[in-house]
Design a protein around this motif. Structure first.
Motif, PDB file in Angstrom:
ATOM      1  N   VAL A 196       0.815  -1.312  -0.044  1.00 37.19           N
ATOM      2  CA  VAL A 196       0.451  -0.069  -0.375  1.00 37.19           C
ATOM      3  C   VAL A 196       1.148   1.181   0.336  1.00 37.19           C
ATOM      4  O   VAL A 196       0.633   1.871  -0.550  1.00 37.19           O
ATOM      5  CB  VAL A 196      -1.076  -0.072   1.104  1.00 37.19           C
ATOM      6  CG1 VAL A 196      -2.181   1.347   0.831  1.00 37.19           C
ATOM      7  CG2 VAL A 196      -1.692  -0.991   1.266  1.00 37.19           C
ATOM      8  N   ALA A 197       2.293   1.227   0.598  1.00 35.94           N
ATOM      9  CA  ALA A 197       2.680   3.098   0.981  1.00 35.94           C
ATOM     10  C   ALA A 197       2.965   2.678  -0.622  1.00 35.94           C
ATOM     11  O   ALA A 197       3.574   3.765  -0.578  1.00 35.94           O
ATOM     12  CB  ALA A 197       4.058   2.190   2.035  1.00 35.94           C
ATOM     13  N   ARG A 198       4.078   1.975  -1.202  1.00 35.65           N
ATOM     14  CA  ARG A 198       4.221   2.558  -2.394  1.00 35.65           C
ATOM     15  C   ARG A 198       3.026   2.612  -3.823  1.00 35.65           C
ATOM     16  O   ARG A 198       3.756   2.910  -4.233  1.00 35.65           O
ATOM     17  CB  ARG A 198       4.422   0.555  -3.421  1.00 35.65           C
ATOM     18  CG  ARG A 198       4.820   0.404  -4.607  1.00 35.65           C
ATOM     19  CD  ARG A 198       6.172   1.256  -4.779  1.00 35.65           C
ATOM     20  NE  ARG A 198       6.791   1.598  -6.566  1.00 35.65           N
ATOM     21  CZ  ARG A 198       6.490   2.255  -7.140  1.00 35.65           C
ATOM     22  NH1 ARG A 198       5.323   3.562  -6.835  1.00 35.65           N
ATOM     23  NH2 ARG A 198       6.670   2.383  -8.272  1.00 35.65           N
ATOM     24  N   LEU A 199       2.166   2.247  -3.367  1.00 36.28           N
ATOM     25  CA  LEU A 199       0.837   3.126  -4.119  1.00 36.28           C
ATOM     26  C   LEU A 199       0.801   4.036  -3.745  1.00 36.28           C
ATOM     27  O   LEU A 199       0.559   5.275  -4.295  1.00 36.28           O
ATOM     28  CB  LEU A 199      -0.389   2.109  -3.667  1.00 36.28           C
ATOM     29  CG  LEU A 199      -1.892   2.475  -5.532  1.00 36.28           C
ATOM     30  CD1 LEU A 199      -1.949   1.704  -6.109  1.00 36.28           C
ATOM     31  CD2 LEU A 199      -2.839   2.390  -4.439  1.00 36.28           C
ATOM     32  N   ILE A 200       0.231   4.415  -1.908  1.00 35.96           N
ATOM     33  CA  ILE A 200       0.825   6.101  -1.887  1.00 35.96           C
ATOM     34  C   ILE A 200       1.705   6.741  -2.504  1.00 35.96           C
ATOM     35  O   ILE A 200       1.949   8.163  -2.685  1.00 35.96           O
ATOM     36  CB  ILE A 200       1.079   5.791  -0.199  1.00 35.96           C
ATOM     37  CG1 ILE A 200      -0.698   5.498   0.465  1.00 35.96           C
ATOM     38  CG2 ILE A 200       1.270   6.770   0.424  1.00 35.96           C
ATOM     39  CD1 ILE A 200      -0.552   4.533   1.624  1.00 35.96           C
ATOM     40  N   LYS A 201       2.985   6.114  -2.800  1.00 35.01           N
ATOM     41  CA  LYS A 201       4.526   6.968  -2.726  1.00 35.01           C
ATOM     42  C   LYS A 201       3.628   7.721  -3.851  1.00 35.01           C
ATOM     43  O   LYS A 201       4.430   8.387  -4.549  1.00 35.01           O
ATOM     44  CB  LYS A 201       5.243   5.813  -3.021  1.00 35.01           C
ATOM     45  CG  LYS A 201       6.213   6.776  -3.828  1.00 35.01           C
ATOM     46  CD  LYS A 201       7.321   5.882  -4.614  1.00 35.01           C
ATOM     47  CE  LYS A 201       8.411   6.604  -5.734  1.00 35.01           C
ATOM     48  NZ  LYS A 201       9.339   5.378  -6.530  1.00 35.01           N
ATOM     49  N   GLU A 202       3.354   7.302  -5.246  1.00 35.20           N
ATOM     50  CA  GLU A 202       2.553   7.602  -6.500  1.00 35.20           C
ATOM     51  C   GLU A 202       2.174   8.819  -6.144  1.00 35.20           C
ATOM     52  O   GLU A 202       2.164  10.049  -7.238  1.00 35.20           O
ATOM     53  CB  GLU A 202       2.048   6.760  -7.105  1.00 35.20           C
ATOM     54  CG  GLU A 202       2.403   5.580  -7.533  1.00 35.20           C
ATOM     55  CD  GLU A 202       3.937   6.271  -8.246  1.00 35.20           C
ATOM     56  OE1 GLU A 202       3.860   7.330  -9.839  1.00 35.20           O
ATOM     57  OE2 GLU A 202       5.129   5.311  -8.229  1.00 35.20           O
ATOM     58  N   ARG A 203       1.133   9.454  -5.117  1.00 33.12           N
ATOM     59  CA  ARG A 203       0.255  10.005  -4.416  1.00 33.12           C
ATOM     60  C   ARG A 203       1.271  11.638  -4.433  1.00 33.12           C
ATOM     61  O   ARG A 203       1.363  12.209  -4.917  1.00 33.12           O
ATOM     62  CB  ARG A 203      -0.897   9.577  -4.071  1.00 33.12           C
ATOM     63  CG  ARG A 203      -1.910  10.810  -4.021  1.00 33.12           C
ATOM     64  CD  ARG A 203      -3.257  10.518  -4.103  1.00 33.12           C
ATOM     65  NE  ARG A 203      -3.621  10.089  -4.998  1.00 33.12           N
ATOM     66  CZ  ARG A 203      -4.943   9.825  -4.998  1.00 33.12           C
ATOM     67  NH1 ARG A 203      -5.459   8.643  -4.199  1.00 33.12           N
ATOM     68  NH2 ARG A 203      -5.488   9.988  -5.912  1.00 33.12           N
ATOM     69  N   ILE A 204       2.347  10.892  -3.508  1.00 34.46           N
ATOM     70  CA  ILE A 204       3.395  12.256  -2.376  1.00 34.46           C
ATOM     71  C   ILE A 204       4.321  12.529  -3.856  1.00 34.46           C
ATOM     72  O   ILE A 204       3.685  13.672  -3.788  1.00 34.46           O
ATOM     73  CB  ILE A 204       3.367  11.314  -1.436  1.00 34.46           C
ATOM     74  CG1 ILE A 204       2.896   9.989  -0.456  1.00 34.46           C
ATOM     75  CG2 ILE A 204       5.186  12.557  -0.998  1.00 34.46           C
ATOM     76  CD1 ILE A 204       3.878   9.598   0.502  1.00 34.46           C
ATOM     77  N   ARG A 205       4.793  11.740  -4.237  1.00 30.94           N
ATOM     78  CA  ARG A 205       5.534  12.339  -5.037  1.00 30.94           C
ATOM     79  C   ARG A 205       4.142  13.503  -6.443  1.00 30.94           C
ATOM     80  O   ARG A 205       4.917  14.489  -6.738  1.00 30.94           O
ATOM     81  CB  ARG A 205       5.937  11.357  -6.272  1.00 30.94           C
ATOM     82  CG  ARG A 205       6.575  11.436  -7.537  1.00 30.94           C
ATOM     83  CD  ARG A 205       7.297  10.297  -8.322  1.00 30.94           C
ATOM     84  NE  ARG A 205       6.514  10.034  -9.051  1.00 30.94           N
ATOM     85  CZ  ARG A 205       5.803  10.060  -9.985  1.00 30.94           C
ATOM     86  NH1 ARG A 205       5.958  10.863 -10.840  1.00 30.94           N
ATOM     87  NH2 ARG A 205       4.765   9.007 -10.973  1.00 30.94           N
ATOM     88  N   GLU A 206       3.095  13.401  -6.568  1.00 32.52           N
ATOM     89  CA  GLU A 206       2.555  14.118  -7.465  1.00 32.52           C
ATOM     90  C   GLU A 206       2.405  14.923  -7.033  1.00 32.52           C
ATOM     91  O   GLU A 206       2.439  16.052  -7.339  1.00 32.52           O
ATOM     92  CB  GLU A 206       1.480  13.149  -7.503  1.00 32.52           C
ATOM     93  CG  GLU A 206       0.025  13.975  -8.429  1.00 32.52           C
ATOM     94  CD  GLU A 206      -1.097  13.429  -8.688  1.00 32.52           C
ATOM     95  OE1 GLU A 206      -1.760  13.390  -7.349  1.00 32.52           O
ATOM     96  OE2 GLU A 206      -1.973  12.925  -9.707  1.00 32.52           O
ATOM     97  N   ASP A 207       2.328  14.470  -5.458  1.00 32.97           N
ATOM     98  CA  ASP A 207       1.536  16.154  -4.693  1.00 32.97           C
ATOM     99  C   ASP A 207       2.360  17.289  -4.437  1.00 32.97           C
ATOM    100  O   ASP A 207       2.746  18.000  -4.460  1.00 32.97           O
ATOM    101  CB  ASP A 207       1.768  15.416  -3.035  1.00 32.97           C
ATOM    102  CG  ASP A 207       0.463  16.909  -2.354  1.00 32.97           C
ATOM    103  OD1 ASP A 207      -0.082  17.601  -2.614  1.00 32.97           O
ATOM    104  OD2 ASP A 207       1.241  17.171  -1.355  1.00 32.97           O
ATOM    105  N   LEU A 208       4.421  16.486  -3.763  1.00 35.05           N
ATOM    106  CA  LEU A 208       4.668  17.227  -3.962  1.00 35.05           C
ATOM    107  C   LEU A 208       5.195  17.719  -5.160  1.00 35.05           C
ATOM    108  O   LEU A 208       5.776  19.474  -5.466  1.00 35.05           O
ATOM    109  CB  LEU A 208       6.385  16.126  -3.894  1.00 35.05           C
ATOM    110  CG  LEU A 208       6.211  16.045  -2.751  1.00 35.05           C
ATOM    111  CD1 LEU A 208       7.595  14.616  -2.553  1.00 35.05           C
ATOM    112  CD2 LEU A 208       6.479  16.611  -1.376  1.00 35.05           C
ATOM    113  N   ILE A 209       5.507  17.582  -6.480  1.00 35.29           N
ATOM    114  CA  ILE A 209       5.416  18.166  -7.928  1.00 35.29           C
ATOM    115  C   ILE A 209       4.815  19.020  -8.257  1.00 35.29           C
ATOM    116  O   ILE A 209       4.829  20.891  -8.671  1.00 35.29           O
ATOM    117  CB  ILE A 209       5.356  17.256  -9.035  1.00 35.29           C
ATOM    118  CG1 ILE A 209       7.013  16.082  -8.857  1.00 35.29           C
ATOM    119  CG2 ILE A 209       5.426  17.548 -10.175  1.00 35.29           C
ATOM    120  CD1 ILE A 209       6.426  15.234  -9.929  1.00 35.29           C
ATOM    121  N   GLN A 210       3.227  19.029  -7.655  1.00 32.53           N
ATOM    122  CA  GLN A 210       2.369  19.819  -7.218  1.00 32.53           C
ATOM    123  C   GLN A 210       2.837  21.724  -7.048  1.00 32.53           C
ATOM    124  O   GLN A 210       2.483  22.774  -6.951  1.00 32.53           O
ATOM    125  CB  GLN A 210       1.007  19.784  -7.055  1.00 32.53           C
ATOM    126  CG  GLN A 210      -0.389  20.228  -7.229  1.00 32.53           C
ATOM    127  CD  GLN A 210      -1.672  20.524  -6.991  1.00 32.53           C
ATOM    128  OE1 GLN A 210      -1.793  18.686  -7.477  1.00 32.53           O
ATOM    129  NE2 GLN A 210      -2.079  21.358  -7.133  1.00 32.53           N
TER     130      GLN A 210
END
Length: 250
Positions: A196-210
């Protein structure tokens, strides 16, 4: 599906220092900085925050080079209030340097490094895992089976995030699905929580870029100039790292 509009309450100061990118951390950081008379000028220049800047440089380098699983924050005692302050200021300093670069490639590399570190820490964080997961996923379900907790996520979250992850595990056809929930069972030596953490990583990365792009738009040239020396160092390191990763042709 976007991140939840209202994330779960998370007030543990140690957790907010370990995960300073969390939306719940923003009011905490503002309050902490106000109480200690810290603003952007202080983060960049004040002598008593040099330790934080050094830690920020280390954090930034690790995100760019990304050669190990080492967490530059492991040396920081987050049970200590002063250490938590330095840890948060370090993150803010690294963030400012990336924004001052106005470099999309550097930003993407930094976000990848930060989110990868978050992936590992969240996957190991049994105490706060579900609170962090509830911050980035619309919902999460847990069942206890064969002596371990197995998590499932809504199919909408899975379908949005899984195309960004390679490997057959992340194809929907290979996941158990029931009543709109996708089960993320253990695999490849990782627990369900780590999946699940691996899936969450993608949303964190997206949020950081934004968030970084938004801050780049607000970054003034005088402010960027004050960080110019730091930006030059990290962009040179990034360029060297990219060249070292390029395949050598025969």
């Amino acid at each position: 599906m976007p991140m939840p509009v209202t994330p779960p309450d998370l007030v543990d100061p140690s957790a907010l220092a370990r995960y300073p990118f969390l939306p719940q951390a923003r009011p905490h950081i503002r309050k902490l900085f106000d109480e200690n008379a810290i603003d952007i000028d202080a983060i960049i220049e004040q002598g008593w925050l040099e330790e934080a800047r050094s830690l920020g440089r280390l954090r930034l380098v690790e995100s760019i080079v990304h050669k190990s699983d080492a967490d530059p924050m492991t040396s920081v005692d987050l049970a200590n209030e002063a250490s938590r302050l330095f840890a948060i200021a370090a993150y803010q300093y690294a963030f400012l340097v990336v924004c001052a670069s106005f470099d999309e490639r550097l930003m993407a590399r930094w976000a990848e490094g930060e989110s990868s570190l978050a992936d590992k820490n969240i996957g190991r964080d049994n105490e706060r895992f579900e609170l962090v997961a509830g911050t980035y996923l619309s919902s999460i379900e847990a069942v206890f089976r064969d002596g371990q907790t197995i998590y499932s996520v809504p199919i909408a979250d899975f379908l949005e995030l899984c195309p960004r992850i390679s490997g057959s595990y992340w194809r929907l056809v290979n996941r158990p699905v029931k009543n709109g929930w996708v089960m993320l069972d253990p695999a490849s030596g990782e627990s369900s929580r780590e999946r699940v953490a691996r899936l969450i990583k993608e949303r964190i990365r997206e949020d950081l870029i934004q968030r970084c792009r938004e801050s780049m738009e607000k970054m003034s040239e005088p402010m960027a100039d004050r960080l110019g020396e730091e930006v030059t160092r990290i962009t040179e390191l990034f360029g060297s790292q990219v060249r070292s990763e390029m395949p050598v042709s025969a």
